[in-house]
Motif scaffolding. Structure first.
Motif, PDB file in Angstrom:
ATOM      1  N   GLN A 241       6.256   6.148 -15.162  1.00 40.07           N
ATOM      2  CA  GLN A 241       5.320   7.238 -14.895  1.00 40.07           C
ATOM      3  C   GLN A 241       4.764   7.786 -16.202  1.00 40.07           C
ATOM      4  OE1 GLN A 241       6.596   9.913 -11.829  1.00 40.07           O
ATOM      5  NE2 GLN A 241       5.369  11.623 -12.565  1.00 40.07           N
TER       6      GLN A 241
ATOM      7  N   TYR B 285      -3.755   0.574  -8.634  1.00 41.34           N
ATOM      8  CA  TYR B 285      -2.739   0.935  -7.626  1.00 41.34           C
ATOM      9  C   TYR B 285      -1.635   1.791  -8.231  1.00 41.34           C
ATOM     10  CZ  TYR B 285       1.459   0.080  -4.760  1.00 41.34           C
ATOM     11  OH  TYR B 285       2.616   0.220  -4.036  1.00 41.34           O
TER      12      TYR B 285
ATOM     13  N   ASN C 186       0.823  -1.212   0.000  1.00 44.92           N
ATOM     14  CA  ASN C 186       0.000   0.000   0.000  1.00 44.92           C
ATOM     15  C   ASN C 186       0.859   1.264   0.000  1.00 44.92           C
ATOM     16  OD1 ASN C 186      -2.572  -1.282   0.096  1.00 44.92           O
ATOM     17  ND2 ASN C 186      -2.243  -1.736   2.266  1.00 44.92           N
ATOM     18  N   ARG C 187       2.162   1.105  -0.115  1.00 45.40           N
ATOM     19  CA  ARG C 187       3.054   2.256  -0.189  1.00 45.40           C
ATOM     20  C   ARG C 187       2.938   2.926  -1.552  1.00 45.40           C
ATOM     21  NH1 ARG C 187       7.615   2.496   3.294  1.00 45.40           N
ATOM     22  NH2 ARG C 187       7.661   0.862   4.880  1.00 45.40           N
ATOM     23  N   GLN C 188       3.587   4.098  -1.689  1.00 50.86           N
ATOM     24  CA  GLN C 188       3.663   4.734  -2.997  1.00 50.86           C
ATOM     25  C   GLN C 188       4.280   3.730  -3.967  1.00 50.86           C
ATOM     26  OE1 GLN C 188       4.262   6.675  -5.608  1.00 50.86           O
ATOM     27  NE2 GLN C 188       2.654   8.157  -5.237  1.00 50.86           N
ATOM     28  N   PRO C 189       3.695   3.518  -5.148  1.00 45.31           N
ATOM     29  CA  PRO C 189       4.159   2.445  -6.033  1.00 45.31           C
ATOM     30  C   PRO C 189       5.647   2.479  -6.347  1.00 45.31           C
ATOM     31  CG  PRO C 189       2.078   3.331  -6.821  1.00 45.31           C
ATOM     32  CD  PRO C 189       2.501   4.208  -5.687  1.00 45.31           C
ATOM     33  N   TYR C 190       6.199   3.672  -6.632  1.00 46.65           N
ATOM     34  CA  TYR C 190       7.611   3.712  -7.008  1.00 46.65           C
ATOM     35  C   TYR C 190       8.495   3.301  -5.838  1.00 46.65           C
ATOM     36  CZ  TYR C 190       8.804   8.031  -4.503  1.00 46.65           C
ATOM     37  OH  TYR C 190       9.065   8.963  -3.528  1.00 46.65           O
TER      38      TYR C 190
ATOM     39  N   THR D 173      -1.279   5.984  -8.986  1.00 49.10           N
ATOM     40  CA  THR D 173      -0.785   7.013  -8.072  1.00 49.10           C
ATOM     41  C   THR D 173       0.724   7.185  -8.165  1.00 49.10           C
ATOM     42  OG1 THR D 173      -0.565   5.396  -6.257  1.00 49.10           O
ATOM     43  CG2 THR D 173      -2.671   6.563  -6.461  1.00 49.10           C
ATOM     44  N   TRP D 174       1.362   6.476  -9.096  1.00 51.90           N
ATOM     45  CA  TRP D 174       2.824   6.558  -9.264  1.00 51.90           C
ATOM     46  C   TRP D 174       3.213   8.002  -9.581  1.00 51.90           C
ATOM     47  CZ3 TRP D 174       6.338   2.145 -10.399  1.00 51.90           C
ATOM     48  CH2 TRP D 174       7.630   2.546 -10.744  1.00 51.90           C
TER      49      TRP D 174
ATOM     50  N   SER E 134       7.664   1.066  -3.489  1.00 55.22           N
ATOM     51  CA  SER E 134       7.561  -0.394  -3.418  1.00 55.22           C
ATOM     52  C   SER E 134       8.446  -1.058  -4.460  1.00 55.22           C
ATOM     53  CB  SER E 134       6.104  -0.827  -3.616  1.00 55.22           C
ATOM     54  OG  SER E 134       5.264  -0.279  -2.624  1.00 55.22           O
TER      55      SER E 134
END
Length: 313
Positions: free
Chosen positions: A247, A201, A87-91, A204-205, A93
């Motif tokens: 992105q 998910y 659930n973290r910011q995708p980049y 939001t990157w 993770s």
């Protein structure tokens, strides 16, 4: 479930027996079914499945390739497993997962260098020199259907590849982990019946603004320096450009959805650009991601009420 997934994972090995280049290219697909099974079932079962495939690789290709597969695939699958549920910011993770794979590879390099007595630098040079063996099978002077000009071009590309090996490897990991974790998220949503209710998910990157300064600094370093310093800059710039490329692809997908561009037309445009202007396409996508830091295209051009957002996978 595992029988189907293991069968899918073993397809590249079967192809490799008849066509080694094609089988080697398809080998990048092996972590996908294994990581999916790990996510659907549990980590111990997933580790066992990876070990089973590694055993097959050892029998078919030798103990060395089998151990290499094991050391490379376990952290890869664990990274994909983690990103597909993060659930973290995708980049963040993805970068953490890539760091896990890179740290595991470095540890394996250190251990192998110590056991073999060659050291890290010796093992690394040996790995690079393996690429040079490809040239021995390329005849010069036009025999075998390959001209001297083509042979020289391949040699130049091979030298560039060797100098940028680390950057290319990290960039490949970023793309594979991003794509595979997105696909697994989608598969899990379909299996749970929540495919239409869960937002993407990866939508939001967004890399933070300080990364722009790092990108500009590395680009300047590449432009004004030479030799080893330039190579270091290139190997650092490639992964960062790949992060911006991801992105950029997300922004492009958002804009395609925003203007309701038909799927067939999207594929046609991208395929044409990829075949005719591959470097221009990659540069454009990376710059689109970079400029998204300033312009936030997804906020400036929101989706309409009746427009479905790009989904995972």
């Amino acid at each position: 479930l595992w029988l189907r997934l293991l069968g899918f994972a073993l397809i590249p090995l079967s192809v490799q027996a008849f066509s080694p280049p094609l089988g080697g290219a398809l080998a990048v697909l092996i972590p996908l079914p294994l990581a999916y099974g790990m996510k659907r079932r549990n980590v111990p079962e997933g580790m066992t499945a990876v070990a089973a495939v590694a055993l097959v690789v050892s029998v078919v290709q030798g103990v060395g390739p089998g151990l290499y597969f094991l050391v490379e695939t376990i952290p890869m699958c664990l990274g994909i497993y983690w990103v597909s549920g993060s659930n973290r910011q995708p980049y963040i993770s993805v970068v953490m997962a890539v760091g896990l794979v890179a740290a595991s590879a470095l540890a394996a390099l250190v251990i192998y260098g110590a056991v073999s007595g060659e050291g890290i630098s010796g093992v690394y040079e040996k790995t690079l020199n393996q690429m040079g063996l490809m040239m021995k099978s390329i005849p010069s002077g036009g025999t075998g259907g390959i001209s001297a000009e083509d042979s020289a071009r391949i040699a130049w590309l091979l030298e560039i590849w060797k100098r940028m090996l680390v950057g290319i490897w990290l960039s490949t990991l970023i793309l594979l982990i991003s794509v595979y974790s997105s696909v697994i998220r989608r598969w899990l949503q379909v299996s749970e019946g929540t495919a239409g209710d869960t937002p993407n998910y990866f939508s939001t990157w967004a890399l933070p603004f300080p990364f722009v300064g790092v990108f500009v600094g590395l680009a300047f370093m590449v432009l004004v320096s030479k030799g080893t310093i330039r190579d270091v800059g290139l190997n650092a710039l490639l992964p960062l450009a790949t992060l911006y490329g991801v992105q950029g692809m997300l922004v492009m997908g958002h804009l395609f959805a925003r203007y309701s561009l038909p799927l067939f037309l999207r594929a046609l445009v991208l395929a044409f650009l990829a075949m005719q202007l591959p470097m221009a396409l990659m540069l454009t996508i990376a710059l689109l991601g970079l400029f998204d830091t300033w312009f936030d295209f997804r906020r400036r051009f929101p989706l309409g009420e009746g427009t479905a957002p790009p989904s995972d996978g």
